[in-house]
Every structure is written in C-alpha cells, then in structure tokens.
Design a protein around this motif. Sequence first.
Motif, PDB file in Angstrom:
ATOM      1  N   ALA A  92       0.824  -1.214   0.000  1.00 41.25           N
ATOM      2  CA  ALA A  92       0.000   0.000   0.000  1.00 41.25           C
ATOM      3  C   ALA A  92       0.857   1.263   0.000  1.00 41.25           C
ATOM      4  CB  ALA A  92      -0.932  -0.007   1.204  1.00 41.25           C
ATOM      5  N   GLU A  93       2.090   1.162   0.479  1.00 41.28           N
ATOM      6  CA  GLU A  93       3.000   2.306   0.525  1.00 41.28           C
ATOM      7  C   GLU A  93       3.897   2.405  -0.704  1.00 41.28           C
ATOM      8  OE1 GLU A  93       5.022   1.613   4.239  1.00 41.28           O
ATOM      9  OE2 GLU A  93       3.480   2.687   5.377  1.00 41.28           O
ATOM     10  N   ASN A  94       4.019   1.343  -1.479  1.00 41.54           N
ATOM     11  CA  ASN A  94       4.901   1.341  -2.637  1.00 41.54           C
ATOM     12  C   ASN A  94       4.302   2.227  -3.736  1.00 41.54           C
ATOM     13  OD1 ASN A  94       6.246   0.675  -5.088  1.00 41.54           O
ATOM     14  ND2 ASN A  94       6.837  -1.304  -4.262  1.00 41.54           N
ATOM     15  N   ILE A 144      -5.592   3.542   4.956  1.00 43.42           N
ATOM     16  CA  ILE A 144      -5.111   4.927   4.917  1.00 43.42           C
ATOM     17  C   ILE A 144      -4.034   5.078   3.848  1.00 43.42           C
ATOM     18  CG2 ILE A 144      -3.800   6.671   6.203  1.00 43.42           C
ATOM     19  CD1 ILE A 144      -5.337   5.673   8.724  1.00 43.42           C
ATOM     20  N   CYS A 145      -3.118   4.133   3.796  1.00 43.46           N
ATOM     21  CA  CYS A 145      -2.060   4.177   2.774  1.00 43.46           C
ATOM     22  C   CYS A 145      -2.649   4.115   1.368  1.00 43.46           C
ATOM     23  CB  CYS A 145      -1.064   3.046   2.990  1.00 43.46           C
ATOM     24  SG  CYS A 145      -0.080   3.210   4.491  1.00 43.46           S
ATOM     25  N   ALA A 191     -15.144   5.363  -2.553  1.00 40.29           N
ATOM     26  CA  ALA A 191     -15.604   4.338  -1.607  1.00 40.29           C
ATOM     27  C   ALA A 191     -14.927   4.512  -0.250  1.00 40.29           C
ATOM     28  CB  ALA A 191     -15.344   2.939  -2.172  1.00 40.29           C
ATOM     29  N   LEU A 192     -13.622   4.781  -0.264  1.00 40.92           N
ATOM     30  CA  LEU A 192     -12.896   4.978   0.990  1.00 40.92           C
ATOM     31  C   LEU A 192     -13.361   6.247   1.712  1.00 40.92           C
ATOM     32  CD1 LEU A 192      -9.291   3.915  -0.085  1.00 40.92           C
ATOM     33  CD2 LEU A 192     -10.830   2.687   1.467  1.00 40.92           C
ATOM     34  N   GLN A 237     -12.567   7.374  10.423  1.00 39.12           N
ATOM     35  CA  GLN A 237     -12.443   8.796  10.093  1.00 39.12           C
ATOM     36  C   GLN A 237     -11.089   9.124   9.466  1.00 39.12           C
ATOM     37  OE1 GLN A 237     -14.979  11.074  10.155  1.00 39.12           O
ATOM     38  NE2 GLN A 237     -13.502  12.288   9.008  1.00 39.12           N
ATOM     39  N   PHE A 238     -10.022   8.429   9.861  1.00 37.60           N
ATOM     40  CA  PHE A 238      -8.702   8.680   9.289  1.00 37.60           C
ATOM     41  C   PHE A 238      -8.653   8.259   7.819  1.00 37.60           C
ATOM     42  CE2 PHE A 238      -7.772   8.319  13.860  1.00 37.60           C
ATOM     43  CZ  PHE A 238      -7.176   9.559  14.059  1.00 37.60           C
ATOM     44  N   VAL A 239      -9.318   7.163   7.500  1.00 37.67           N
ATOM     45  CA  VAL A 239      -9.404   6.711   6.103  1.00 37.67           C
ATOM     46  C   VAL A 239     -10.207   7.728   5.290  1.00 37.67           C
ATOM     47  CG1 VAL A 239     -10.265   4.891   4.556  1.00 37.67           C
ATOM     48  CG2 VAL A 239      -9.191   4.274   6.738  1.00 37.67           C
TER      49      VAL A 239
END
Length: 109
Positions: A48-50, A71-72, A86-87, A93-95
């Motif tokens: 997810a971070e790449n 979140i990433c 969708a997210l 809440q952070f997403v």
Amino acid sequence: NMLWDALEAHPLVVALAEAAKDTGAPAVNLRKLAATKPPFLCVRTALAENPNTPSDTLADLAKDSDGHVKICVARHQNTSATVLAALANDEDQFVITAAQANLQRRSKT
C-alpha cells in the motif's frame, strides 16, 4: 496475537515485505505479493505504501480490515477515483480524511 507477531518477524515474511517495498519491482511481482497467503500485515502495508503498486492491487487492498493499510491506499497516487470515493465513505475517520484529501488534491490539478 503473539503467534502472528512471531510469524511477521520470520525471515521469509520480512523478505516478502522487503520485496513489496521495492519500487523497482514489476507490477506482476507486486500483484503476486498481494496474493500471498496468509496475507501478512507487513506485506500488505508495504504494498500500500509502494508508489508503483498498480491500481487493481490497491483496489483489493482498499478492502483490507486494517485501517493503516486503507489509509495508505487512500493516500496513494495510483488509487482510482472510484476506490477513493468508496474509501471516503469508510467507517474509519482517518481513512475518510485521507481519501477526501487525495480527491481534493486531484481536483486541483
């Protein structure tokens, strides 16, 4: 869970996570890593971070049960607008905040 924590520290799992972080890895390899069973959190997070993780893999990761992974994905440049929308309706809440910020950033360009 202590067993999962121990498994995440196993050299093979660490190697999978390092491979998932490799920004030079071809998309096909990143897709294979995303399909690794069991789905280790460190591998999913690294994918997810790449910055080179393809959008179809990010769409799968957007359904993850882990908030940090989502979140990433919500912050990722390759996440599609459909997935971000969708997210933006996630329960976390952070997403939601990360997805809305990414959508706003895109609307300004």
